[in-house]
Design a protein around this motif. Structure first.
Motif, PDB file in Angstrom:
ATOM      1  N   LEU A  53       0.847  -1.183   0.000  1.00 47.23           N
ATOM      2  CA  LEU A  53       0.000   0.000   0.000  1.00 47.23           C
ATOM      3  C   LEU A  53       0.887   1.239   0.000  1.00 47.23           C
ATOM      4  N   LYS A  54       1.018   1.837  -1.174  1.00 52.82           N
ATOM      5  CA  LYS A  54       1.759   3.096  -1.246  1.00 52.82           C
ATOM      6  C   LYS A  54       0.887   4.216  -0.671  1.00 52.82           C
ATOM      7  N   LYS A  55       1.489   5.396  -0.503  1.00 55.91           N
ATOM      8  CA  LYS A  55       0.735   6.528   0.033  1.00 55.91           C
ATOM      9  C   LYS A  55      -0.496   6.807  -0.825  1.00 55.91           C
ATOM     10  N   LYS A  56      -1.642   6.925  -0.168  1.00 55.95           N
ATOM     11  CA  LYS A  56      -2.946   7.215  -0.773  1.00 55.95           C
ATOM     12  C   LYS A  56      -3.583   6.003  -1.451  1.00 55.95           C
ATOM     13  N   GLU A  57      -2.933   4.841  -1.377  1.00 57.90           N
ATOM     14  CA  GLU A  57      -3.524   3.643  -1.978  1.00 57.90           C
ATOM     15  C   GLU A  57      -4.484   2.956  -1.002  1.00 57.90           C
ATOM     16  N   LYS A  58      -5.399   2.157  -1.579  1.00 61.20           N
ATOM     17  CA  LYS A  58      -6.407   1.451  -0.796  1.00 61.20           C
ATOM     18  C   LYS A  58      -6.431  -0.022  -1.178  1.00 61.20           C
ATOM     19  N   ASN A  59      -6.937  -0.841  -0.275  1.00 59.13           N
ATOM     20  CA  ASN A  59      -7.170  -2.249  -0.602  1.00 59.13           C
ATOM     21  C   ASN A  59      -8.319  -2.765   0.253  1.00 59.13           C
ATOM     22  N   THR A  60      -9.134  -3.618  -0.338  1.00 55.84           N
ATOM     23  CA  THR A  60     -10.236  -4.232   0.392  1.00 55.84           C
ATOM     24  C   THR A  60      -9.921  -5.693   0.663  1.00 55.84           C
ATOM     25  N   PHE A  61      -9.959  -6.070   1.939  1.00 51.57           N
ATOM     26  CA  PHE A  61      -9.729  -7.455   2.348  1.00 51.57           C
ATOM     27  C   PHE A  61     -11.072  -8.117   2.620  1.00 51.57           C
ATOM     28  N   LYS A  62     -11.236  -9.322   2.078  1.00 53.73           N
ATOM     29  CA  LYS A  62     -12.458 -10.087   2.310  1.00 53.73           C
ATOM     30  C   LYS A  62     -12.091 -11.504   2.729  1.00 53.73           C
ATOM     31  N   PHE A  63     -12.599 -11.928   3.870  1.00 52.32           N
ATOM     32  CA  PHE A  63     -12.371 -13.295   4.340  1.00 52.32           C
ATOM     33  C   PHE A  63     -13.409 -13.634   5.400  1.00 52.32           C
ATOM     34  N   THR A  64     -13.571 -14.915   5.649  1.00 50.27           N
ATOM     35  CA  THR A  64     -14.503 -15.399   6.665  1.00 50.27           C
ATOM     36  C   THR A  64     -13.709 -16.032   7.795  1.00 50.27           C
ATOM     37  N   PRO A  65     -13.695 -15.445   8.993  1.00 52.06           N
ATOM     38  CA  PRO A  65     -12.936 -16.028  10.104  1.00 52.06           C
ATOM     39  C   PRO A  65     -13.439 -17.421  10.464  1.00 52.06           C
ATOM     40  N   LYS A  66     -12.512 -18.376  10.487  1.00 50.16           N
ATOM     41  CA  LYS A  66     -12.879 -19.756  10.803  1.00 50.16           C
ATOM     42  C   LYS A  66     -12.815 -20.031  12.300  1.00 50.16           C
ATOM     43  N   GLU A  67     -12.035 -19.216  13.019  1.00 44.27           N
ATOM     44  CA  GLU A  67     -11.855 -19.435  14.438  1.00 44.27           C
ATOM     45  C   GLU A  67     -12.172 -18.151  15.200  1.00 44.27           C
ATOM     46  N   SER A  68     -12.510 -18.309  16.458  1.00 42.70           N
ATOM     47  CA  SER A  68     -12.751 -17.138  17.298  1.00 42.70           C
ATOM     48  C   SER A  68     -11.567 -16.939  18.218  1.00 42.70           C
ATOM     49  N   GLY A  69     -11.431 -15.712  18.747  1.00 41.00           N
ATOM     50  CA  GLY A  69     -10.352 -15.475  19.685  1.00 41.00           C
ATOM     51  C   GLY A  69      -9.699 -14.122  19.491  1.00 41.00           C
ATOM     52  N   THR A  70      -8.484 -13.992  20.049  1.00 44.28           N
ATOM     53  CA  THR A  70      -7.734 -12.746  20.048  1.00 44.28           C
ATOM     54  C   THR A  70      -6.611 -12.813  19.027  1.00 44.28           C
ATOM     55  N   PHE A  71      -6.629 -11.915  18.064  1.00 41.40           N
ATOM     56  CA  PHE A  71      -5.627 -11.852  17.005  1.00 41.40           C
ATOM     57  C   PHE A  71      -5.177 -10.393  16.878  1.00 41.40           C
TER      58      PHE A  71
END
Length: 413
Positions: free
Chosen positions: A76-94
């Motif tokens: 991600l350069k300055k002023k760049e954007k990205n969209t992350f899409k995923f389905t968490p398989k586990e619960s907890g602290t990350f």
């Protein structure tokens, strides 16, 4: 959800410094990063904008997600954007943090945030708090030189040169808990280089490590946590008298204001994790993969520099290790450093693993880790299985060591 990475001036441990923040675009200030709260089994869409003064990227530490969402390869350069899409398989602290080399500087200056994946059981806690453990140093070069020392007689957590922080502050906001109530405290060691020692004035119950519940919780009054690791504890207090308790990490602290009453001790909503012991598949065989961890000093044009090596090479010359998706492997980490007390907390992207033996002695431990300190002079055997294909990084989470070359990868097909 939106995450905005910004450059700012923050007051950390009583002094102002150039800092980065992961924010949500609101007027609120998140010195330790805006909490990213997700639901297990529900697709998450996180839109990340880099409005900071530097190029960066982000890594979703500990989450089992597709390789193309893991983050290190998405610049991600300055002023760049990205969209992350995923389905968490586990619960907890990350947590999520920069993986853009040199990583040490960006993480030290705040390029991180907590990630919580909730379940219905979490709603049963009267208190559910994130404890991001960080630090600011008088001299960052000193931090780099002392990184990895894990000896009681050289514990840097009380050093005057280090200002420890909890949620970005030397004195974190007070917590409140009453008799008959139960709280969950989620500790994340977000320090770039330093082990943390958390001390309590009462016993707490350790229920999870690195995002995964334990099969058998246990009680402690203090614990050490390596850079990158997470540890969840339960606090359940009783008694008629009002009290103030102080939890400490080095010279940082947070107080619990306890309101007394006649109620009995709360019942825990914790559910133990029933898991497969991977040792049964590989304990008696020779290691499939071996990684020998060493370091040495070298002279270059800018002066003396440490070389942090895996099998005698520094990244990117460390190559990759080919593995098959779905197969259990025995991997041996040998910490062959000559400096006594030097520990390398090794983090593996894309999978959790179990510690099955040390110097050939079985551990009988079913705890799941994604980051684990490989102590000096010990051959630590792990069992690991990748469920997702891709090139998955493995590196020391003392980020100065990673930057100096202690990184390689698994290529899972």
């Amino acid at each position: 959800m939106k995450v905005n990475i910004i450059s700012t001036i923050s007051e950390i441990a009583g002094k102002k410094e150039t800092h980065y923040q992961y924010t949500d675009g609101s007027k609120n200030s998140y010195l330790a990063g805006v909490p990213i709260v997700l639901d297990k089994g529900k697709e998450a869409t996180i839109k990340v904008s880099n409005n900071s003064s530097t190029t960066t990227n982000i890594h979703w530490h500990g989450l089992s997600i597709p390789n193309n969402q893991d983050g290190p390869d998405i610049t991600l350069k300055k002023k760049e954007k990205n969209t992350f899409k995923f389905t968490p398989k586990e619960s907890g602290t990350f947590w999520v943090h920069s993986h853009y080399r040199p990583v040490e500087n960006q993480v030290t200056k705040g390029m991180y945030a907590p990630v919580i994946v909730r379940t219905e059981a979490d709603k049963s806690y009267d208190l559910d708090e994130i404890m991001m453990l960080g630090d600011t140093l008088e001299n960052n070069d000193q931090n780099s030189k002392m990184s990895g020392m894990n000896m009681d007689d050289m514990d840097m957590s009380e050093s005057d040169s280090i200002s420890d922080t909890i949620n970005g502050k030397k004195v974190a906001p007070n917590l409140e808990l009453g008799g008959g109530q139960i709280g969950k405290l989620r500790f994340v060691n977000a320090s770039a280089n330093n082990f943390k020692t958390v001390k309590f004035p009462f016993k707490v119950r350790v229920i999870a490590k690195d995002g995964y519940n334990l099969e058998e919780p246990y009680e402690v009054r203090n614990f050490k946590i390596a850079p990158g690791q997470r540890l969840d504890v339960e606090v359940a207090l009783i008694g008629k008298d009002n009290k103030t308790y102080t939890i400490k990490d080095g010279n940082a602290k947070v107080k619990i204001k306890y309101k007394g009453n006649n109620k009995t001790k709360a019942i825990s909503p914790f559910v133990p994790l029933k898991t497969d012991n991977l040792a049964k598949y590989v304990l008696d065989k020779s290691p499939d993969i071996s990684m020998r961890l060493t370091e040495e000093m070298e002279m270059n044009t800018s002066g003396m520099k440490m070389k942090e090596m895996i099998n005698g090479e520094v990244f990117p010359d460390t190559g990759t290790f080919n593995v098959k998706v779905g197969q259990v492997y025995k991997v041996q980490f040998e910490n062959a450093d000559k400096m006594a007390g030097m520990s390398h907390p090794m983090h593996i992207h894309g999978a959790h693993f179990q510690i099955i033996s040390k110097n050939g002695h079985p551990t009988n431990d079913t705890t799941w880790y994604d980051t684990y300190p490989m102590d000096q002079g010990i051959k630590t055997d792990i069992a690991i299985k990748f469920d997702e294909p891709g090139v998955w990084m493995v590196h020391c989470h003392i980020l100065n060591h990673e930057d100096n070359g202690m990184m390689t990868s698994f290529t899972a097909k």
